[in-house]
Write an enzyme that holds these catalytic residues in place. Structure first.
Site, mmCIF file in Angstrom:
data_model
loop_
_atom_site.group_PDB
_atom_site.id
_atom_site.type_symbol
_atom_site.label_atom_id
_atom_site.label_comp_id
_atom_site.label_asym_id
_atom_site.label_seq_id
_atom_site.Cartn_x
_atom_site.Cartn_y
_atom_site.Cartn_z
ATOM 1 N N TYR A 150 0.872 -1.180 0.000
ATOM 2 C CA TYR A 150 0.000 0.000 0.000
ATOM 3 C C TYR A 150 0.899 1.217 0.000
ATOM 4 O O TYR A 150 1.796 1.330 0.843
ATOM 5 C CB TYR A 150 -0.890 -0.021 1.248
ATOM 6 C CG TYR A 150 -1.811 1.171 1.391
ATOM 7 C CD1 TYR A 150 -2.964 1.277 0.614
ATOM 8 C CD2 TYR A 150 -1.540 2.171 2.318
ATOM 9 C CE1 TYR A 150 -3.824 2.369 0.747
ATOM 10 C CE2 TYR A 150 -2.395 3.259 2.470
ATOM 11 C CZ TYR A 150 -3.533 3.348 1.680
ATOM 12 O OH TYR A 150 -4.380 4.424 1.817
ATOM 13 N N ASP B 9 9.347 2.745 -0.646
ATOM 14 C CA ASP B 9 8.333 3.405 0.185
ATOM 15 C C ASP B 9 8.697 3.096 1.635
ATOM 16 O O ASP B 9 8.413 2.003 2.144
ATOM 17 C CB ASP B 9 6.951 2.864 -0.189
ATOM 18 C CG ASP B 9 5.855 3.401 0.734
ATOM 19 O OD1 ASP B 9 6.189 3.995 1.786
ATOM 20 O OD2 ASP B 9 4.673 3.206 0.418
ATOM 21 N N LYS C 139 4.973 9.167 8.568
ATOM 22 C CA LYS C 139 4.853 8.617 9.921
ATOM 23 C C LYS C 139 5.949 9.130 10.874
ATOM 24 O O LYS C 139 5.852 10.246 11.348
ATOM 25 C CB LYS C 139 4.794 7.092 9.854
ATOM 26 C CG LYS C 139 3.594 6.625 8.997
ATOM 27 C CD LYS C 139 3.290 5.177 9.156
ATOM 28 C CE LYS C 139 2.285 4.648 8.150
ATOM 29 N NZ LYS C 139 0.899 4.878 8.470
#
Ligand code: HOZ
Length: 430
Positions: free
Chosen positions: A146, A241, A269
């Site tokens: 994702y 990622d 994050k």
């Protein structure tokens, strides 16, 4: 105190009247595990307190950012001090330079870095840049990975897309999806086949170097190195990622931990210390195509926002200056793994634990879980049952088997012992 959820249930009913599904991001909705999401009132260190007064040991940690625990005092103080000087300028600040310099120091193959406001934005922008740089349209991603919710990534995606079993996302046009090529995670031959079939049309390979959106799945030895070689041979941009892994697995992120460098890296994050922050960066020759140096346009009113920057900068500086944190948190995660193994051995319940650093997941499966098909074939109904037992006994796990657990350094040995004891009682009672 006996577990109560009256107030959360009331709030959820109220939320349903004005927020789609009662939540502002689908993975929060408890849809696959069933029941009502708990509404959080506050958090400190390793613990969450919900609106009913229940206290939980937190294994989500805001899906990764809170690596030092909630309300980490230096971050809270820094935000408060910064806020007194205005919350946004939409103009350059010295702090943005300090942030970029710190990222470059921690990830030395990043020559230039652009701040954005989310991991989605970071991945979306990195893909656009790779396309602009190569003049090619297609890209390869991996089933169950994702990369945020930009259109191009929502084909065979993990996280909530997998949790809700969404096969095709309405609104994503066929024209967009046709440029998204998917391969199974850890399957180098499948990648080679795609590259052969679509030679000279593939701009990028994007991958979570440790996957965290189909549970936690580790790259098999040689897999990332193999992708690196393919990209070098074919002029394809390799994008890591690192929204989950960045500055969580090591001071230099997954690149440093696993010893493979990407051409572009995306962050989110941890880099925001709990504020809405993302970033993408990498090789100068590629990054120079971003506007205003080049014509690959990318922008944001709140990019480099001072509150977001000071939170992230304070967090990253702590991680840089205290590398022992990574050993400590890894030891906690290893203790959790050992505890679950002890609790499960002899029960006859098949299980696989995948762990690296402070990322962890358990799949109730006979066979190793190395890709999305493996994760989907596990006994996820059992995971859902365990989730509720844990929740009612003060342990807050991700509400889906398709999500990684994220540990914080605030966890104590007693927290881990409690977690394991609660899990052991569950397995015994089956
Ligand atoms: N994508 C993150 C977890 N896989 C969490 C963000 C969200 O979707 O709410």
């Amino acid at each position: 105190m006996t577990y109560q959820s009256n107030k959360s249930q009331q709030l959820f009913q109220r939320a349903l009247q004005s927020i789609p599904g009662g939540v502002n991001s689908p993975v929060r909705a408890f849809r696959s595990v069933g029941g009502t999401p708990i509404f959080i009132k506050s958090a400190k260190g390793a613990y969450l307190i919900d609106e009913d007064g229940n206290k939980y040991i937190d294994y989500i940690n805001s899906w990764g950012p809170m690596i030092l625990g909630h309300a980490y005092e230096p971050v809270v103080t820094a935000i408060a001090e910064k806020a007194a000087h205005s919350t946004s300028f939409g103009a350059p600040t010295e702090l943005e330079i300090e942030m970029a310099e710190l990222i470059k120091e921690m990830a030395p193959n990043v020559d230039l870095v652009r701040m954005v406001s989310s991991g989605t934005e970071a991945c979306m922008s990195a893909l656009r840049l790779a396309r602009g740089y190569t003049g090619r349209n297609k890209f390869i991603k991996f089933e169950g990975c994702y990369h945020g919710h930009a259109d191009a990534f929502l084909v065979k995606a993990g996280s909530g897309v997998a949790t809700f079993g969404i096969q095709t996302v309405p609104g994503v046009t066929a024209g967009v999806s046709q440029d998204t090529l998917n391969a199974p995670y850890n399957d180098l031959e499948a990648v080679e086949a795609l590259v052969n079939e679509h030679r000279s049309t593939i701009a990028a390979i994007i991958i979570e170097p440790v996957a965290g959106n189909m549970g936690c799945i580790l790259p098999t030895p040689g897999f990332l190195e193999g992708l690196r070689s393919i990209c070098d041979a074919e002029g394809i941009v390799l994008i890591f990622d690192e929204v989950m892994t960045g500055f969580r697995l090591a001071p230099g992120g997954a690149q440093a931990r696993l010893g493979v460098d990407a051409d572009l890296v995306t962050y989110g994050k941890v880099i925001g210390g709990g504020m809405p922050v993302g970033a993408f960066g990498g090789k100068r020759a590629i990054m120079e195509h971003i506007a205003p140096l080049g014509n690959v346009y990318q922008a944001g009113t709140l990019s480099g926002n001072p509150l977001a920057m000071i939170a992230g900068y304070t967090m990253l500086r702590t991680l840089r200056d205290r590398p022992e944190i990574f050993d400590n948190i890894e030891a906690k995660c290893a203790a959790l793994e050992a505890g679950f193994e002890n609790a499960l051995n002899g029960t006859g319940i098949p299980f696989q634990i995948n762990r690296l650093g402070s990322m962890f997941s358990i799949h109730f499966s006979e066979t190793p879980v190395c890709n999305f098909t493996d994760a989907a074939a596990a006994n996820n109904a059992l995971f859902n049952k365990m989730f509720h037992h844990m929740l009612e006994n003060g342990v807050y796990l991700p509400p889906s088997a398709y999500e990684s657990w994220f540990l914080s350094n605030a966890l104590t040995d007693a927290d881990i012992e409690h977690t394991v004891a609660v899990a052991a009682a569950f397995f015994k009672g089956l």
